[in-house]
Design a protein around this motif. Structure first.
Motif, PDB file in Angstrom:
ATOM      1  N   ILE A 110      37.865  43.248  62.761  1.00 15.37           N
ATOM      2  CA  ILE A 110      37.521  42.910  61.374  1.00 15.37           C
ATOM      3  C   ILE A 110      36.484  43.904  60.868  1.00 15.37           C
ATOM      4  O   ILE A 110      35.346  43.916  61.331  1.00 15.37           O
ATOM      5  CB  ILE A 110      36.961  41.476  61.265  1.00 15.37           C
ATOM      6  N   GLN A 111      36.878  44.759  59.933  1.00 13.46           N
ATOM      7  CA  GLN A 111      35.994  45.791  59.408  1.00 13.46           C
ATOM      8  C   GLN A 111      35.994  45.764  57.878  1.00 13.46           C
ATOM      9  O   GLN A 111      37.034  45.939  57.250  1.00 13.46           O
ATOM     10  CB  GLN A 111      36.437  47.174  59.893  1.00 13.46           C
ATOM     11  N   ASP A 112      34.818  45.512  57.295  1.00  8.09           N
ATOM     12  CA  ASP A 112      34.654  45.590  55.828  1.00  8.09           C
ATOM     13  C   ASP A 112      35.738  44.809  55.091  1.00  8.09           C
ATOM     14  O   ASP A 112      36.303  45.287  54.103  1.00  8.09           O
ATOM     15  CB  ASP A 112      34.664  47.048  55.362  1.00  8.09           C
ATOM     16  N   LEU A 113      36.003  43.603  55.562  1.00 10.69           N
ATOM     17  CA  LEU A 113      37.083  42.801  54.981  1.00 10.69           C
ATOM     18  C   LEU A 113      36.607  42.032  53.754  1.00 10.69           C
ATOM     19  O   LEU A 113      35.668  41.245  53.820  1.00 10.69           O
ATOM     20  CB  LEU A 113      37.638  41.822  56.024  1.00 10.69           C
ATOM     21  N   GLU A 114      37.266  42.289  52.646  1.00 14.45           N
ATOM     22  CA  GLU A 114      37.067  41.501  51.430  1.00 14.45           C
ATOM     23  C   GLU A 114      38.404  40.853  51.073  1.00 14.45           C
ATOM     24  O   GLU A 114      39.464  41.410  51.358  1.00 14.45           O
ATOM     25  CB  GLU A 114      36.591  42.372  50.267  1.00 14.45           C
ATOM     26  N   ILE A 115      38.324  39.681  50.471  1.00 13.35           N
ATOM     27  CA  ILE A 115      39.542  39.000  50.023  1.00 13.35           C
ATOM     28  C   ILE A 115      39.406  38.695  48.541  1.00 13.35           C
ATOM     29  O   ILE A 115      38.417  38.096  48.104  1.00 13.35           O
ATOM     30  CB  ILE A 115      39.801  37.708  50.820  1.00 13.35           C
ATOM     31  N   ASN A 116      40.387  39.124  47.782  1.00 16.23           N
ATOM     32  CA  ASN A 116      40.420  38.917  46.341  1.00 16.23           C
ATOM     33  C   ASN A 116      41.392  37.783  46.029  1.00 16.23           C
ATOM     34  O   ASN A 116      42.556  37.838  46.431  1.00 16.23           O
ATOM     35  CB  ASN A 116      40.858  40.209  45.636  1.00 16.23           C
ATOM     36  N   GLN A 130      46.386  32.528  45.571  1.00 16.26           N
ATOM     37  CA  GLN A 130      46.831  33.764  46.202  1.00 16.26           C
ATOM     38  C   GLN A 130      45.638  34.594  46.662  1.00 16.26           C
ATOM     39  O   GLN A 130      44.761  34.924  45.872  1.00 16.26           O
ATOM     40  CB  GLN A 130      47.684  34.582  45.228  1.00 16.26           C
ATOM     41  N   GLY A 131      45.620  34.950  47.948  1.00 16.87           N
ATOM     42  CA  GLY A 131      44.561  35.789  48.487  1.00 16.87           C
ATOM     43  C   GLY A 131      45.100  37.160  48.856  1.00 16.87           C
ATOM     44  O   GLY A 131      46.178  37.274  49.447  1.00 16.87           O
ATOM     45  N   PHE A 132      44.339  38.200  48.499  1.00 22.25           N
ATOM     46  CA  PHE A 132      44.739  39.580  48.779  1.00 22.25           C
ATOM     47  C   PHE A 132      43.624  40.295  49.541  1.00 22.25           C
ATOM     48  O   PHE A 132      42.603  40.655  48.943  1.00 22.25           O
ATOM     49  CB  PHE A 132      45.023  40.326  47.476  1.00 22.25           C
ATOM     50  N   PRO A 133      43.763  40.493  50.854  1.00 14.89           N
ATOM     51  CA  PRO A 133      42.773  41.271  51.604  1.00 14.89           C
ATOM     52  C   PRO A 133      42.743  42.713  51.099  1.00 14.89           C
ATOM     53  O   PRO A 133      43.774  43.272  50.709  1.00 14.89           O
ATOM     54  CB  PRO A 133      43.288  41.212  53.045  1.00 14.89           C
ATOM     55  N   THR A 134      41.554  43.320  51.119  1.00  9.98           N
ATOM     56  CA  THR A 134      41.404  44.677  50.600  1.00  9.98           C
ATOM     57  C   THR A 134      41.711  45.746  51.643  1.00  9.98           C
ATOM     58  O   THR A 134      41.746  46.933  51.321  1.00  9.98           O
ATOM     59  CB  THR A 134      39.973  44.885  50.065  1.00  9.98           C
ATOM     60  N   ASN A 135      41.899  45.350  52.892  1.00  8.14           N
ATOM     61  CA  ASN A 135      42.339  46.309  53.911  1.00  8.14           C
ATOM     62  C   ASN A 135      43.212  45.579  54.934  1.00  8.14           C
ATOM     63  O   ASN A 135      43.484  44.383  54.786  1.00  8.14           O
ATOM     64  CB  ASN A 135      41.148  47.023  54.570  1.00  8.14           C
ATOM     65  N   ASP A 136      43.641  46.282  55.970  1.00  7.71           N
ATOM     66  CA  ASP A 136      44.584  45.721  56.942  1.00  7.71           C
ATOM     67  C   ASP A 136      43.913  45.053  58.134  1.00  7.71           C
ATOM     68  O   ASP A 136      44.601  44.648  59.080  1.00  7.71           O
ATOM     69  CB  ASP A 136      45.511  46.824  57.471  1.00  7.71           C
ATOM     70  N   SER A 137      42.593  44.935  58.114  1.00 10.18           N
ATOM     71  CA  SER A 137      41.898  44.469  59.323  1.00 10.18           C
ATOM     72  C   SER A 137      42.211  43.012  59.674  1.00 10.18           C
ATOM     73  O   SER A 137      42.214  42.651  60.852  1.00 10.18           O
ATOM     74  CB  SER A 137      40.389  44.677  59.199  1.00 10.18           C
ATOM     75  N   LEU A 138      42.503  42.173  58.694  1.00  8.26           N
ATOM     76  CA  LEU A 138      42.822  40.777  58.994  1.00  8.26           C
ATOM     77  C   LEU A 138      44.096  40.684  59.823  1.00  8.26           C
ATOM     78  O   LEU A 138      44.137  39.997  60.856  1.00  8.26           O
ATOM     79  CB  LEU A 138      42.956  39.965  57.708  1.00  8.26           C
ATOM     80  N   ASN A 139      45.142  41.377  59.396  1.00  8.25           N
ATOM     81  CA  ASN A 139      46.396  41.311  60.151  1.00  8.25           C
ATOM     82  C   ASN A 139      46.324  42.071  61.471  1.00  8.25           C
ATOM     83  O   ASN A 139      46.993  41.697  62.448  1.00  8.25           O
ATOM     84  CB  ASN A 139      47.567  41.808  59.297  1.00  8.25           C
ATOM     85  N   LEU A 140      45.494  43.106  61.537  1.00 11.22           N
ATOM     86  CA  LEU A 140      45.268  43.783  62.811  1.00 11.22           C
ATOM     87  C   LEU A 140      44.605  42.823  63.797  1.00 11.22           C
ATOM     88  O   LEU A 140      45.016  42.739  64.965  1.00 11.22           O
ATOM     89  CB  LEU A 140      44.375  45.015  62.604  1.00 11.22           C
ATOM     90  N   PHE A 141      43.621  42.095  63.314  1.00  8.07           N
ATOM     91  CA  PHE A 141      42.924  41.094  64.123  1.00  8.07           C
ATOM     92  C   PHE A 141      43.902  40.024  64.600  1.00  8.07           C
ATOM     93  O   PHE A 141      43.913  39.642  65.776  1.00  8.07           O
ATOM     94  CB  PHE A 141      41.803  40.478  63.278  1.00  8.07           C
ATOM     95  N   ARG A 142      44.748  39.549  63.694  1.00  6.91           N
ATOM     96  CA  ARG A 142      45.755  38.545  64.065  1.00  6.91           C
ATOM     97  C   ARG A 142      46.677  39.064  65.168  1.00  6.91           C
ATOM     98  O   ARG A 142      46.962  38.346  66.129  1.00  6.91           O
ATOM     99  CB  ARG A 142      46.580  38.166  62.834  1.00  6.91           C
ATOM    100  N   ASP A 143      47.135  40.305  65.027  1.00  8.79           N
ATOM    101  CA  ASP A 143      48.059  40.874  66.016  1.00  8.79           C
ATOM    102  C   ASP A 143      47.401  41.012  67.383  1.00  8.79           C
ATOM    103  O   ASP A 143      48.031  40.753  68.419  1.00  8.79           O
ATOM    104  CB  ASP A 143      48.583  42.223  65.539  1.00  8.79           C
ATOM    105  N   LEU A 144      46.135  41.429  67.395  1.00 10.43           N
ATOM    106  CA  LEU A 144      45.411  41.550  68.663  1.00 10.43           C
ATOM    107  C   LEU A 144      45.256  40.181  69.334  1.00 10.43           C
ATOM    108  O   LEU A 144      45.412  40.050  70.548  1.00 10.43           O
ATOM    109  CB  LEU A 144      44.036  42.180  68.427  1.00 10.43           C
ATOM    110  N   LEU A 145      44.963  39.168  68.528  1.00 10.45           N
ATOM    111  CA  LEU A 145      44.812  37.814  69.078  1.00 10.45           C
ATOM    112  C   LEU A 145      46.144  37.277  69.587  1.00 10.45           C
ATOM    113  O   LEU A 145      46.192  36.608  70.631  1.00 10.45           O
ATOM    114  CB  LEU A 145      44.227  36.864  68.029  1.00 10.45           C
ATOM    115  N   ARG A 146      47.222  37.538  68.865  1.00  4.47           N
ATOM    116  CA  ARG A 146      48.548  37.110  69.318  1.00  4.47           C
ATOM    117  C   ARG A 146      48.824  37.648  70.726  1.00  4.47           C
ATOM    118  O   ARG A 146      49.235  36.903  71.621  1.00  4.47           O
ATOM    119  CB  ARG A 146      49.623  37.597  68.353  1.00  4.47           C
TER     120      ARG A 146
END
Length: 226
Positions: A110-116, A130-146
């Protein structure tokens, strides 16, 4: 995945289903004997965003006061449902420290994650912001946890219901017949592009929770600073 396209498709398909009275009523929201529990990794939006959402919900309540509306205390963005709620699950069945350790090991994703939060969408059972993350770190984090949980011997049911890639907030569930489906969809259309605010994610919580994340039934297992 194009989040905007996904939310738009969801709204188009679900609004048609609602207008055709093919929506789903949740009959368990008020059940006193609902013993479905699990553990979830989640993010809580700030009060400023929650209050803007409540202004939207107040307008919904005027036409449909009998639906289930989330209070500020229960609003959240699900990072991952690690153990999806099921009847009879209890914290005494797992070692929480083992789950905490895996999450902590991957937290640097999780790096510099903002959600709009902009606009609303709906399924055939739930109205969402509707939430829009400003970068890909949320889904990267999810994939690592999976991967980490799949490679462990810990109980988990990640993605058993669906693969999570959005950052929405559920704010209303249908628990009674909708008074006027056309009026409801018209009102939802009005808020399709409303700006509910943006915030930087500073904390994530691992919680033991019921199906609806009701505050009185939720226990914080561990907060994580990001």
């Amino acid at each position: 995945m194009d989040l905007a396209a996904h939310y738009n498709q969801l709204f188009t398909e679900s609004s048609k289903a609602i207008l055709d009275n093919n929506y789903v009523i949740d009959t368990k929201i008020d059940a006193e004997n609902d013993n479905r529990f699990g553990i979830t990794l989640l993010i809580r939006p700030p009060e400023s965003i929650k209050n803007k959402i409540q202004s939207f919900l107040n307008e919904l309540k005027k036409e449909n006061p009998t639906q289930y509306y989330y209070p500020n205390s229960d609003m959240h963005i699900t990072v991952l449902s690690i153990i999806s709620c099921y009847d009879g699950f209890g914290l005494n069945q797992i070692n929480p420290e083992a789950y905490i350790a895996i999450i902590q090991e991957n937290l640097t994703a999780i790096q510099d994650l903002e959600i709009n939060f902009k606009g609303i969408t709906t399924s055939n059972s739930t109205i969402m912001i509707q939430g829009f993350p400003t970068n890909d770190s949320l889904n990267l984090f999810r994939d690592l946890l999976r991967k980490a949980f799949q490679n462990s011997s810990l109980e988990q049911s990640i993605d058993s219901r669906y693969t999570l890639f959005t950052a929405h907030i559920s704010v209303c569930r249908f628990k009674k017949a909708i008074n006027n489906t056309e009026k409801l969809i018209s009102l939802l259309e009005k808020y399709r592009k409303t700006d509910f605010g943006k915030f930087e994610v500073k904390e994530i919580e691992l919680v033991y929770n019921d199906w609806y994340q009701k505050k009185e039934k939720t226990q914080i297992i561990n907060p994580f600073i990001v």
